[in-house]
Design an enzyme around this catalytic site. Structure first.
Site, PDB file in Angstrom:
ATOM      1  N   GLN A 280       0.811  -1.218   0.000  1.00  0.00           N
ATOM      2  CA  GLN A 280       0.000   0.000   0.000  1.00  0.00           C
ATOM      3  C   GLN A 280       0.845   1.270   0.000  1.00  0.00           C
ATOM      4  O   GLN A 280       0.326   2.359  -0.229  1.00  0.00           O
ATOM      5  CB  GLN A 280      -0.922   0.017   1.225  1.00  0.00           C
ATOM      6  N   CYS A 286      -5.178   0.494   3.694  1.00  0.00           N
ATOM      7  CA  CYS A 286      -5.264  -0.928   4.032  1.00  0.00           C
ATOM      8  C   CYS A 286      -6.675  -1.469   3.838  1.00  0.00           C
ATOM      9  O   CYS A 286      -6.868  -2.630   3.463  1.00  0.00           O
ATOM     10  CB  CYS A 286      -4.790  -1.157   5.461  1.00  0.00           C
ATOM     11  N   HIS A 422      -5.985  -1.359  11.676  1.00  0.00           N
ATOM     12  CA  HIS A 422      -5.379  -1.856  10.442  1.00  0.00           C
ATOM     13  C   HIS A 422      -6.237  -2.981   9.875  1.00  0.00           C
ATOM     14  O   HIS A 422      -6.603  -3.921  10.591  1.00  0.00           O
ATOM     15  CB  HIS A 422      -3.968  -2.366  10.722  1.00  0.00           C
TER      16      HIS A 422
END
Length: 475
Positions: A280, A286, A422
């Site tokens: 990324q 993410c 995340h």
């Protein structure tokens, strides 16, 4: 590669090597400037009504995530500041102490223990982000360590003065840092910046050592490509604070339970449903990688073809999320349905920054019909995964900054399950030497962890891995 980092005199290196603080970094936050231009932190008085609300919220989240038997409350406010950043960000340094009430009691009616040894006081740093016009609060940071009394602290200080750091240790630190720079092609703009990164690198080595000493699994922590970043830099660049803002989450249809119990182990990489690890870059996207990875698996299972689908399409065209500043899988599924599908990575390649949407219906390679939210029971998640394909999940990524290999099982103080930040892809599960694990495809490149994968302990809801499990539906 020519490094812009040039050696300083040995005395300067020794001074830098000796300038190491607490692993929890409480001192740095206490030294923040309290005046300056608009947006700077402002010191707060104890009577501030917003401060009182932030303290109560921090107490509640602390107690919710704690394994302790008794409730804890703020026994002393050490310092408090607020800063206007798309809401109000409170930075609170407090002492928390045990009350005489167990967790079933009401916190405000509980008295502290009269005996000092029963208080078990901790010094805690909290960061609370309050958005009054949305009625939402988010705990961005929680770091606690046992309070050290004055006598112990003084004894420790005397010991530090009487024992000088060996020369070999300082030289070893410099060698590690130079190896890190060469391996990860790090270049810094000035000597001052290189010195600052060395200091951060040293602090991070201490944090990794603390994680290593307290880990309950088989993980190895140490130097990674993120070792020259502060926690705040790492979080703001690679993570996604929107995930822990529960009030923003769209209600999703619950998934049907799996028809059969989970087999002992399963890995969709062995069955062709997982594309190669992607990167990324310096973008908090993410959420897009997690969702496209899930859809790649769903499309493969329904159509027999594994496609690498476009994350950049979501970064550019998903109007429900915030591109590199974060997003939610539930929003991304809805955006894909509204757009009509996803293009391939080849047709709509990744740049790592938001640009004008150039999506074309004529290039749609995969579509979805719906999305579902999975159970929060890990056994049911495993059974659903084995039956239906890789799962989009989210977790608290604090320990991931320093993870190298093995099965990670951080203490809850390092990995609060309510502070997920995340999004990743759950591709399988199993055991290593008796330790149950989840196999997690990350989006930080193949030079992270084990060829781009992170392995997390399975069975204790570690790091909030069960809090946000979802999948697209392809009919």
């Amino acid at each position: 590669m020519a490094l812009r980092f040039r050696c300083c005199p040995l005395i300067l290196w020794l001074a830098l090597a000796a300038a190491v603080g607490s692993v929890f970094g409480l001192g740095e936050d206490l030294d923040r400037p309290l005046f300056g231009p608009p947006g700077s932190p402002i010191r707060l008085h104890e009577s501030d009504p917003g401060l009182k609300k932030a303290l109560l919220f921090a107490e509640e989240r602390y107690n919710r995530g704690s394994n302790a038997m008794h409730l804890r409350r703020v026994s002393r406010l050490i310092s408090a500041t607020k800063q206007l950043v798309k809401g109000i960000r409170y930075t609170l340094t407090v002492e928390l102490s045990n009350t005489q009430c167990k967790k079933s009691a009401m916190l405000r009616t509980c008295d502290f223990y009269p005996e000092p040894q029963q208080l078990k006081t901790e010094v805690c740093l909290f960061e609370v982000w309050d958005v009054p016009w949305q009625g939402s609060s988010t705990l961005l940071k929680q770091k606690c360590q046992p309070k050290v009394d004055a006598e112990t602290k003084e004894t420790s200080r005397v010991g530090d003065q009487s024992t000088s750091r060996p020369l070999e240790e300082s030289v070893a630190l410099l060698g590690q840092f130079k190896e890190f720079m060469v391996k990860y092609r790090k270049e810094y703009s000035s000597q001052e910046e290189a010195d600052r990164r060395l200091h951060i690198f040293h602090q991070n080595l201490k944090t990794a050592e603390k994680l290593q000493s307290l880990d309950q699994g088989s993980a190895e922590y140490g130097v990674t490509k993120f070792s020259d970043l502060t926690e705040d830099e790492f979080r703001s660049t690679y993570l996604n604070p929107l995930l822990s803002q529960w009030t923003l989450h769209r209600q999703m249809k619950p998934a049907d339970l799996a028809r059969s119990p989970a087999p002992d182990s399963w890995d969709w990489r062995d069955h062709g449903a997982v594309s190669s690890v992607k990167n990324q870059g310096m973008c908090g996207s993410c959420w897009a990688f997690s969702v496209t990875g899930n859809i790649e698996g769903q499309w493969f299972l329904k159509n027999g073809t594994l496609l690498s689908l476009s994350e950049q399409e979501l970064v550019d065209c998903d109007g429900l999320d915030q591109a590199c500043r974060g997003g939610l899988p539930s929003n991304a599924y809805e955006a894909i349905e509204n757009l009509g599908g996803l293009e391939t990575e080849t047709d709509y390649s990744y740049t790592g920054h938001k640009q004008k949407c150039s999506f074309s219906n004529r290039k749609v390679a995969a579509y979805i019909n719906n999305s579902v939210e999975l159970s929060k029971d890990e056994k049911e998640i495993a059974a659903w995964l084995a039956e239906n394909g890789p799962v989009s999940v989210a977790l608290n990524a604090f320990a991931m900054q320093f993870y190298r290999k093995g099965v990670s099982h951080p203490l809850k103080i390092f990995c609060n399950p309510w502070m997920i930040d995340h999004a990743v892809l759950l591709v399988g599960y199993g055991e290593r030497k008796g330790i149950p694990f989840w196999a997690i495809k990350n989006s930080w490149g193949e030079d992270y962890g084990e060829q781009g994968y992170y392995y997390l302990y399975r069975g204790s809801n570690a790091c909030g891995i069960n809090k946000m499990c979802s999948s697209a539906v392809v009919n």
